[in-house]
Design a protein around this motif. Structure first.
Motif, PDB file in Angstrom:
ATOM      1  N   ILE A  63     -11.091  -7.734   1.322  1.00  0.00           N
ATOM      2  CA  ILE A  63      -9.719  -8.237   1.493  1.00  0.00           C
ATOM      3  C   ILE A  63      -9.118  -7.885   2.862  1.00  0.00           C
ATOM      4  O   ILE A  63      -7.998  -8.293   3.167  1.00  0.00           O
ATOM      5  CB  ILE A  63      -8.791  -7.720   0.374  1.00  0.00           C
ATOM      6  N   GLY A  64      -9.879  -7.146   3.662  1.00  0.00           N
ATOM      7  CA  GLY A  64      -9.389  -6.806   4.997  1.00  0.00           C
ATOM      8  C   GLY A  64     -10.488  -6.088   5.750  1.00  0.00           C
ATOM      9  O   GLY A  64     -11.455  -5.612   5.150  1.00  0.00           O
ATOM     10  N   TYR A  65     -10.357  -6.073   7.066  1.00  0.00           N
ATOM     11  CA  TYR A  65     -11.357  -5.354   7.844  1.00  0.00           C
ATOM     12  C   TYR A  65     -10.815  -5.036   9.226  1.00  0.00           C
ATOM     13  O   TYR A  65      -9.798  -5.607   9.670  1.00  0.00           O
ATOM     14  CB  TYR A  65     -12.657  -6.162   7.954  1.00  0.00           C
ATOM     15  N   ARG A  90      -0.727  -8.765   2.108  1.00  0.00           N
ATOM     16  CA  ARG A  90      -0.059  -8.003   3.171  1.00  0.00           C
ATOM     17  C   ARG A  90       1.155  -7.263   2.632  1.00  0.00           C
ATOM     18  O   ARG A  90       1.527  -7.418   1.491  1.00  0.00           O
ATOM     19  CB  ARG A  90       0.350  -8.955   4.300  1.00  0.00           C
ATOM     20  N   ARG A  91       1.761  -6.459   3.486  1.00  0.00           N
ATOM     21  CA  ARG A  91       2.966  -5.684   3.152  1.00  0.00           C
ATOM     22  C   ARG A  91       2.720  -4.659   2.050  1.00  0.00           C
ATOM     23  O   ARG A  91       3.620  -4.276   1.315  1.00  0.00           O
ATOM     24  CB  ARG A  91       4.115  -6.617   2.706  1.00  0.00           C
ATOM     25  N   ARG A  92       1.482  -4.238   1.923  1.00  0.00           N
ATOM     26  CA  ARG A  92       1.181  -3.196   0.937  1.00  0.00           C
ATOM     27  C   ARG A  92       0.573  -1.973   1.605  1.00  0.00           C
ATOM     28  O   ARG A  92      -0.008  -1.111   0.947  1.00  0.00           O
ATOM     29  CB  ARG A  92       0.187  -3.726  -0.104  1.00  0.00           C
ATOM     30  N   GLY A  93       0.620  -1.973   2.940  1.00  0.00           N
ATOM     31  CA  GLY A  93       0.108  -0.792   3.643  1.00  0.00           C
ATOM     32  C   GLY A  93      -1.386  -0.802   3.889  1.00  0.00           C
ATOM     33  O   GLY A  93      -1.942   0.193   4.349  1.00  0.00           O
ATOM     34  N   LEU A  94      -2.041  -1.921   3.577  1.00  0.00           N
ATOM     35  CA  LEU A  94      -3.499  -1.958   3.749  1.00  0.00           C
ATOM     36  C   LEU A  94      -3.886  -1.926   5.233  1.00  0.00           C
ATOM     37  O   LEU A  94      -4.825  -1.232   5.625  1.00  0.00           O
ATOM     38  CB  LEU A  94      -4.057  -3.210   3.066  1.00  0.00           C
ATOM     39  N   GLY A  95      -3.141  -2.654   6.053  1.00  0.00           N
ATOM     40  CA  GLY A  95      -3.399  -2.647   7.497  1.00  0.00           C
ATOM     41  C   GLY A  95      -3.266  -1.242   8.054  1.00  0.00           C
ATOM     42  O   GLY A  95      -4.096  -0.780   8.843  1.00  0.00           O
ATOM     43  N   ARG A  96      -2.229  -0.557   7.597  1.00  0.00           N
ATOM     44  CA  ARG A  96      -1.997   0.824   8.017  1.00  0.00           C
ATOM     45  C   ARG A  96      -3.162   1.728   7.616  1.00  0.00           C
ATOM     46  O   ARG A  96      -3.600   2.571   8.391  1.00  0.00           O
ATOM     47  CB  ARG A  96      -0.705   1.288   7.336  1.00  0.00           C
ATOM     48  N   GLN A  97      -3.658   1.533   6.379  1.00  0.00           N
ATOM     49  CA  GLN A  97      -4.791   2.343   5.919  1.00  0.00           C
ATOM     50  C   GLN A  97      -6.050   2.071   6.752  1.00  0.00           C
ATOM     51  O   GLN A  97      -6.779   2.988   7.117  1.00  0.00           O
ATOM     52  CB  GLN A  97      -5.097   2.043   4.445  1.00  0.00           C
ATOM     53  N   LEU A  98      -6.283   0.788   7.033  1.00  0.00           N
ATOM     54  CA  LEU A  98      -7.424   0.427   7.879  1.00  0.00           C
ATOM     55  C   LEU A  98      -7.279   1.084   9.257  1.00  0.00           C
ATOM     56  O   LEU A  98      -8.240   1.637   9.801  1.00  0.00           O
ATOM     57  CB  LEU A  98      -7.510  -1.095   8.045  1.00  0.00           C
ATOM     58  N   MET A  99      -6.075   1.014   9.802  1.00  0.00           N
ATOM     59  CA  MET A  99      -5.828   1.600  11.119  1.00  0.00           C
ATOM     60  C   MET A  99      -6.090   3.100  11.107  1.00  0.00           C
ATOM     61  O   MET A  99      -6.732   3.633  12.013  1.00  0.00           O
ATOM     62  CB  MET A  99      -4.377   1.317  11.522  1.00  0.00           C
ATOM     63  N   ARG A 128       2.849  -7.107  16.732  1.00  0.00           N
ATOM     64  CA  ARG A 128       3.318  -6.122  17.719  1.00  0.00           C
ATOM     65  C   ARG A 128       4.117  -5.018  17.044  1.00  0.00           C
ATOM     66  O   ARG A 128       3.986  -3.839  17.383  1.00  0.00           O
ATOM     67  CB  ARG A 128       4.120  -6.826  18.820  1.00  0.00           C
ATOM     68  N   GLU A 129       4.924  -5.407  16.042  1.00  0.00           N
ATOM     69  CA  GLU A 129       5.693  -4.381  15.301  1.00  0.00           C
ATOM     70  C   GLU A 129       4.751  -3.440  14.543  1.00  0.00           C
ATOM     71  O   GLU A 129       5.003  -2.250  14.430  1.00  0.00           O
ATOM     72  CB  GLU A 129       6.672  -5.057  14.323  1.00  0.00           C
ATOM     73  N   PHE A 130       3.677  -4.032  14.032  1.00  0.00           N
ATOM     74  CA  PHE A 130       2.677  -3.227  13.320  1.00  0.00           C
ATOM     75  C   PHE A 130       2.115  -2.137  14.235  1.00  0.00           C
ATOM     76  O   PHE A 130       2.043  -0.961  13.852  1.00  0.00           O
ATOM     77  CB  PHE A 130       1.562  -4.139  12.801  1.00  0.00           C
ATOM     78  N   TYR A 131       1.738  -2.502  15.461  1.00  0.00           N
ATOM     79  CA  TYR A 131       1.186  -1.500  16.380  1.00  0.00           C
ATOM     80  C   TYR A 131       2.215  -0.416  16.684  1.00  0.00           C
ATOM     81  O   TYR A 131       1.885   0.767  16.713  1.00  0.00           O
ATOM     82  CB  TYR A 131       0.700  -2.158  17.677  1.00  0.00           C
ATOM     83  N   LEU A 132       3.457  -0.826  16.887  1.00  0.00           N
ATOM     84  CA  LEU A 132       4.496   0.168  17.186  1.00  0.00           C
ATOM     85  C   LEU A 132       4.685   1.109  15.992  1.00  0.00           C
ATOM     86  O   LEU A 132       4.782   2.327  16.159  1.00  0.00           O
ATOM     87  CB  LEU A 132       5.823  -0.532  17.546  1.00  0.00           C
TER      88      LEU A 132
END
Lengths: 163, 163
Positions: A63-65, A90-99, A128-132
């Motif tokens: 579901i993400g990588y 999205r909006r469940r913190g998965l991107g953050r966990q991957l990062m 861009r907000e995600f990276y910040l």
């Protein structure tokens, strides 16, 4: 949701990456091809390809990588080439966990700097907000890089020990 | 000195590139390998490799070269990957001629932006001055990029029609 993460790359990841990146709505056909090529490179050459991956799975579905790698001819600098999550999840913190996983892997390898780039177009406001939010700072902006009126924005994070 | 320039890549250019880049004193063993790999890539894949070359020859001897290419997923942006001149033949404007040739080739292909990067270390003072003399401006500086205390400096030039 129960999530698992893995680093190893499987032949089927080619299709998972294509599906996720294409579904995101953020990337052109040429960019999607590049995303898939990096999986192929990794699968063909292994670690010397310079591309490392983290896949997030939920009940056996990718579901993400994220894809990252050491920048050639640097001592401890890494590029985050791709990070993408299935749109409906999205909006469940998965991107953050991957990062966070990518950063801890990089730190384990002795990496000190992580760079990520994206476009200045409004489509990428959330990116861009995600990276910040992840603690990155904008370190450069190249006007008209991707096209006239479409700048490349480079984000940078310095990893601290134990990050 | 009578100079000729050519764009086509020959198998023997592998050795010419290695000799020139190694003799320059500006590059590490890893960087020299990368320079040669780009020749191999071009020779194996042709134009789809994304690497274009200009070689300067004097009486049949390759005495300098430049390697450039369109940046993937951009409309008209190019990277100048390498530009190097045999040490004994510097300060005669050969680098400048190579640069002008590269820029005219890029302009012919519809390119609009050229980027070049180098290190902030004193060893590269002359390189950075060269870019400025050629009309480039410093568009970004990434501290500690190559190593602690060794920043990446990015130069940029916007090509105008007829350049």
């Amino acid at each position: 949701m129960e999530l698992t993460f893995r680093d190893n790359v499987r032949p089927s990841d080619r299709d998972h990456v294509r599906r996720i990146v294409a579904a995101s709505g953020f990337f052109t056909a040429a960019e999607i091809d590049v995303a898939v090529e990096l999986v192929d490179e990794r699968f063909a050459k292994g670690s010397p390809s310079g591309y490392e991956f983290v896949f997030a799975e939920q009940e056996g579905r990718v579901i993400g990588y994220a894809c990252y790698g050491e920048i050639a001819c640097t001592v401890a600098s890494y590029d985050l080439y791709w990070i993408a999550v299935e749109p409906g999840l999205r909006r469940r913190g998965l991107g953050r966990q991957l990062m966070q996983l990518v950063e801890s892997r990089i730190a384990q390898r002795g990496g000190r700097k992580v760079y990520a780039e994206t476009s200045s177009r409004p489509l990428y406001d959330a990116t861009r907000e995600f990276y910040l939010r992840c603690g990155y700072r904008e370190s450069a902006r190249f006007p008209d890089f991707y096209a006239v009126g479409d700048a490349k924005v480079v984000y940078e994070k310095t990893l601290t020990r134990g990050c």
